[in-house]
Scaffold this active site. Structure first.
Site, PDB file in Angstrom:
ATOM      1  N   GLU A 167      13.223   7.130  12.303  1.00 52.65           N
ATOM      2  CA  GLU A 167      11.842   7.534  12.558  1.00 52.65           C
ATOM      3  C   GLU A 167      11.314   6.796  13.772  1.00 52.65           C
ATOM      4  O   GLU A 167      11.724   5.664  14.032  1.00 52.65           O
ATOM      5  CB  GLU A 167      10.946   7.099  11.382  1.00 52.65           C
ATOM      6  CG  GLU A 167      10.773   8.145  10.338  1.00 52.65           C
ATOM      7  CD  GLU A 167       9.901   7.668   9.185  1.00 52.65           C
ATOM      8  OE1 GLU A 167       9.334   6.571   9.222  1.00 52.65           O
ATOM      9  OE2 GLU A 167       9.808   8.446   8.230  1.00 52.65           O
ATOM     10  N   LYS A 215       3.916  -4.014  -0.254  1.00 62.36           N
ATOM     11  CA  LYS A 215       2.476  -4.116  -0.456  1.00 62.36           C
ATOM     12  C   LYS A 215       2.092  -5.426  -1.143  1.00 62.36           C
ATOM     13  O   LYS A 215       2.785  -5.875  -2.059  1.00 62.36           O
ATOM     14  CB  LYS A 215       2.002  -2.936  -1.309  1.00 62.36           C
ATOM     15  CG  LYS A 215       2.234  -1.602  -0.631  1.00 62.36           C
ATOM     16  CD  LYS A 215       2.148  -0.442  -1.616  1.00 62.36           C
ATOM     17  CE  LYS A 215       2.562   0.846  -0.944  1.00 62.36           C
ATOM     18  NZ  LYS A 215       2.735   1.944  -1.908  1.00 62.36           N
ATOM     19  N   ARG A 240      -1.723  -8.313  -5.984  1.00 61.11           N
ATOM     20  CA  ARG A 240      -0.484  -8.479  -6.757  1.00 61.11           C
ATOM     21  C   ARG A 240      -0.170  -9.968  -6.842  1.00 61.11           C
ATOM     22  O   ARG A 240      -0.050 -10.641  -5.823  1.00 61.11           O
ATOM     23  CB  ARG A 240       0.675  -7.774  -6.069  1.00 61.11           C
ATOM     24  CG  ARG A 240       0.486  -6.278  -5.895  1.00 61.11           C
ATOM     25  CD  ARG A 240       1.773  -5.651  -5.365  1.00 61.11           C
ATOM     26  NE  ARG A 240       1.583  -4.229  -5.089  1.00 61.11           N
ATOM     27  CZ  ARG A 240       2.570  -3.340  -5.019  1.00 61.11           C
ATOM     28  NH1 ARG A 240       3.830  -3.733  -5.201  1.00 61.11           N
ATOM     29  NH2 ARG A 240       2.325  -2.078  -4.765  1.00 61.11           N
ATOM     30  N   ARG A 298       6.107   9.398  -9.025  1.00 58.34           N
ATOM     31  CA  ARG A 298       5.966   8.576 -10.238  1.00 58.34           C
ATOM     32  C   ARG A 298       4.597   7.910 -10.198  1.00 58.34           C
ATOM     33  O   ARG A 298       3.869   8.029  -9.209  1.00 58.34           O
ATOM     34  CB  ARG A 298       7.037   7.479 -10.211  1.00 58.34           C
ATOM     35  CG  ARG A 298       6.983   6.693  -8.890  1.00 58.34           C
ATOM     36  CD  ARG A 298       7.872   5.466  -8.897  1.00 58.34           C
ATOM     37  NE  ARG A 298       8.105   4.922  -7.580  1.00 58.34           N
ATOM     38  CZ  ARG A 298       7.293   4.121  -6.915  1.00 58.34           C
ATOM     39  NH1 ARG A 298       6.117   3.757  -7.442  1.00 58.34           N
ATOM     40  NH2 ARG A 298       7.596   3.660  -5.712  1.00 58.34           N
ATOM     41  N   LYS A 327      14.205  10.719   0.865  1.00 58.45           N
ATOM     42  CA  LYS A 327      13.115  10.616   1.837  1.00 58.45           C
ATOM     43  C   LYS A 327      13.380  11.423   3.101  1.00 58.45           C
ATOM     44  O   LYS A 327      12.445  11.930   3.725  1.00 58.45           O
ATOM     45  CB  LYS A 327      12.847   9.151   2.152  1.00 58.45           C
ATOM     46  CG  LYS A 327      12.344   8.405   0.933  1.00 58.45           C
ATOM     47  CD  LYS A 327      12.331   6.916   1.134  1.00 58.45           C
ATOM     48  CE  LYS A 327      11.268   6.520   2.131  1.00 58.45           C
ATOM     49  NZ  LYS A 327      11.238   5.048   2.288  1.00 58.45           N
ATOM     50  N   GLY A 376      10.432   0.084  -2.363  1.00 58.92           N
ATOM     51  CA  GLY A 376      10.152  -1.352  -2.382  1.00 58.92           C
ATOM     52  C   GLY A 376      10.377  -2.036  -1.044  1.00 58.92           C
ATOM     53  O   GLY A 376      10.615  -3.238  -0.993  1.00 58.92           O
ATOM     54  N   HIS A 393      -1.455   1.908   6.482  1.00 57.40           N
ATOM     55  CA  HIS A 393      -0.801   2.649   5.400  1.00 57.40           C
ATOM     56  C   HIS A 393      -1.925   3.136   4.491  1.00 57.40           C
ATOM     57  O   HIS A 393      -2.585   2.338   3.825  1.00 57.40           O
ATOM     58  CB  HIS A 393       0.173   1.736   4.638  1.00 57.40           C
ATOM     59  CG  HIS A 393       0.747   2.364   3.394  1.00 57.40           C
ATOM     60  ND1 HIS A 393       2.095   2.496   3.175  1.00 57.40           N
ATOM     61  CD2 HIS A 393       0.148   2.881   2.286  1.00 57.40           C
ATOM     62  CE1 HIS A 393       2.296   3.086   2.003  1.00 57.40           C
ATOM     63  NE2 HIS A 393       1.129   3.314   1.443  1.00 57.40           N
TER      64      HIS A 393
END
Ligand code: ADP
Ligand code: ADP
Ligand code: MG
Length: 445
Positions: free
Chosen positions: A200, A237, A338, A292, A116, A164, A208
Site C-alpha cells: 500500500e 491502538k 487500554r 467481529r 485484507k 493487531g 485512523h
C-alpha cells in the site's frame, strides 16, 4: 432467543459477553485453558469446560474441543469475542455443519473481508475509496518493485491475514523493499500461518478513523458513528475516543455511507467495523474491515446508548434491527484507555505475574471492563491487555479530566502497567489539540 451460548474467548471480552447473556436470561458456557483455571470468565459462567493446555493453539484455537464443549453442554451458539477464532471462516463453516449458530457474519462475508488484500477489491466495486496499492497479494520482488514504483515511495508491506498491527513494514525506498517483504512474510507466517502480503502507499500523517456498523440478517445496515483510534504505538491502538475531534456532520455522513455500502457489497450481517485512514484534506481511504466485535466497542456503546453485544446476539437469533439510521444519536464524549501489563521503561515488554493489590477506579461516567482481581496471576501466554477504562463526559475536556482522575485512582501492585504512559498522553499538547495523527506517539517517544 438462544437458551445457552458458549463464549470462545477469555479475559475481559469473555466477561463482557457473559454479563450480557446473564442480563438477557441466557445460560453461558465458558471455555478455559489449563493456565486459566482461576480466570474470572471461567468462574462467572454457568458452566466452564477445560479445552486444553496453555498455548492458544492447543486450547482457545482447539476447534475440535470447542465444538465438543458445545455438544456436551447443549450450547446453541458461539460468541467468538475478538482475536482467536473470531475471523476464521473455516471454523464458522464447521460450526454451521454441527448446527451451531455463529454470533457474527456469514463465512462468505468473512472471506470477502477477512483477507485484507481481497477486501480492498470487494469494496472498490462498491465505490469506496481505498488506500492505493497492489491489486491483491504480491507474489515476488519484481512485482513488488513494479507496484511500489507505480504508486510511489514510501510504501507499506502488510500481511493479508494481519491483525493487531503485526506483519506491517514501512519502506522508504526501493533498496529496503526486499528485506521488508521477507520480514513481513515471516511475521505473517508466524502469527497467522499465512505468508501472503500486499503493498500500500504510505499515507503521511493521517488519522485512523473507523466506523462501527450493525446489520441484521434482512439487509438492514446502520452505522453508529466513528471512533478516532489515532493514538497508536507501533500500529497498535492505545487510546480511542468518540466523536473524533476533527469530525464534522457532513464527513460523518460520507464516511458512514461508504462503510454501509462496503458492508452491503459483501452481504454483511452482525457487528463489524470499517477502518479508514483520514488525511488532513478530509479525504479518507478504506484500510480494512474487522468482521467481529472490537476491543474499543464500549466507546460506541456509551456514546450511542446501544449495547452492541446484546445487539449481536439478537441479530444472530434472527431478530430485525429495532432502529433505523435516523434513530442513532451520539451524545457527549467518550474516551477509552487500554491498560496493558507491560513495561514502558523496557520497550513495553510484557509484565505478567501476580496482582498483589488492586483498586479499580469508579464513579459517575466511569466504566471498567476487566477480568482481573486482587490475588490473580496474569499468565504469560496471552495478550497483555488486562483492563479498559472508559469514561464519558459532556464534552471532550470533561472526558479528558475524568480519565485523568480515573487513571490516577487506579492502583495495581505486583506487575508493571502502561497507566503512567496513558496519563502522559492525556497531558500531551498535540493530543489535547485533537488533531493528532497515527504517528504522534511514535514522534513523542
Ligand atoms: P481492535 O481494533 O479490535 O483492537 P486488533 O487488530 O488490535 O483489533 O485485535 C484485537 C485483539 O485481538 C487484540 O487483543 C489482538 O492482540 C488480538 N488479535 C488480533 N489478531 C489476532 C490473531 N490473529 N490471533 C490472536 N489474537 C489476535
Ligand atoms: P491490523 O489488521 O494489524 O489492524 P491495519 O491495516 O488496520 O492492520 O493497520 C494498522 C495500523 O497501521 C493502522 O491503524 C495505521 O495506523 C497504520 N497503517 C496501516 N496502513 C497504513 C498506510 N497505508 N499508511 C499509513 N499508515 C498505515
Ligand atoms: Mg486494523
Amino acid at each position: 432467543m438462544f437458551k445457552k451460548i458458549l463464549i470462545a474467548n477469555r479475559g475481559e471480552i469473555a466477561v463482557r459477553v457473559i454479563r450480557a447473556c446473564r442480563e438477557m436470561g441466557i445460560k453461558t458456557v465458558a471455555i478455559y485453558s489449563e493456565a486459566d483455571k482461576s480466570a474470572l470468565h471461567a468462574h462467572i459462567a454457568d458452566e466452564a469446560i477445560c479445552v486444553g493446555p496453555p498455548a492458544s493453539k492447543d486450547s482457545y484455537l482447539n476447534t475440535k474441543a470447542i465444538i465438543a464443549a458445545c455438544e456436551i453442554t447443549g450450547a446453541e451458539a458461539i460468541h467468538p469475542g475478538f482475536g482467536f477464532l473470531s475471523e476464521n471462516p473455516a471454523f464458522v463453516k464447521l460450526c454451521a455443519k454441527c448446527g451451531i449458530k455463529w454470533i457474527g457474519p456469514s463465512p462468505e462475508a468473512m472471506e470477502a473481508m477477512g483477507d485484507k488484500a481481497n477486501a480492498k477489491q470487494t469494496v472498490i466495486k462498491a465505490g469506496v475509496p481505498v488506500v492505493p496499492g497492489s491489486e491483491g497479494v504480491v507474489s515476488d520482488l519484481d512485482e513488488a518493485k513494479k507496484i511500489a514504483a507505480e504508486i510511489g515511495y514510501p510504501v507499506m508491506v502488510k500481511a493479508s491475514a494481519g491483525g493487531g498491527g503485526r506483519g506491517i513494514r514501512f519502506v522508504q525506498e526501493e533498496s529496503e523493499l526486499e528485506a521488508a517483504l521477507l520480514s513481513s512474510k515471516q511475521d505473517a507466517l508466524t502469527f497467522f500461518g499465512n505468508g501472503d502480503v500486499y503493498i500500500e502507499k504510505f499515507i503521511v500523517n493521517p488519522k485512523h478513523v473507523e466506523i462501527q456498523l450493525l446489520a441484521d440478517e434482512f439487509g438492514n445496515t446502520v452505522h453508529m458513528g466513528e471512533r478516532d483510534c489515532s493514538s497508536q504505538r507501533r500500529n497498535q491502538k492505545v487510546l480511542e475516543e468518540s466523536p473524533s475531534p476533527v469530525m464534522t456532520e457532513e464527513l460523518r455522513n460520507r464516511m458512514g455511507m461508504a462503510a454501509v455500502n462496503a458492508a452491503k457489497a459483501c452481504g454483511y450481517s452482525n457487528a463489524g467495523t470499517i477502518e479508514f485512514l483520514l488525511d488532513a484534506n478530509g479525504d479518507f481511504y478504506f484500510m480494512e474491515m474487522n468482521a467481529r466485535i472490537q476491543v474499543e466497542h464500549p466507546v460506541t456503546e456509551i456514546v450511542t446508548g446501544i449495547d452492541l453485544i446484546k445487539a449481536q446476539i439478537r441479530v444472530a437469533a434472527g431478530e430485525k434491527l429495532p432502529f433505523k439510521q435516523e434513530d442513532i444519536k451520539m451524545t457527549g464524549h467518550v474516551i477509552e484507555c487500554r491498560v496493558n501489563a507491560e513495561d514502558p521503561a523496557h520497550d513495553f515488554r510484557p509484565s505478567p505475574g501476580k496482582i498483589e493489590s488492586l483498586h479499580l477506579p469508579g464513579g459517575f461516567g466511569v466504566r471498567m471492563d476487566t477480568a482481573v482481581y486482587q490475588g490473580y496471576t496474569i499468565p504469560p501466554y496471552y495478550d497483555s491487555m488486562i483492563a479498559k477504562v472508559i469514561v464519558r463526559g459532556d464534552n471532550r475536556e470533561e472526558a479528558i479530566q475524568k480519565m485523568r482522575v480515573a487513571l490516577s485512582e487506579f492502583l495495581i501492585e505486583g506487575i508493571v502497567t502502561n497507566i503512567d504512559f496513558q496519563l502522559g498522553i492525556l497531558e500531551d499538547e498535540t493530543f489535547l489539540g485533537g488533531k493528532y495523527d497515527i504517528g504522534f506517539l511514535g514522534r513523542k517517544m
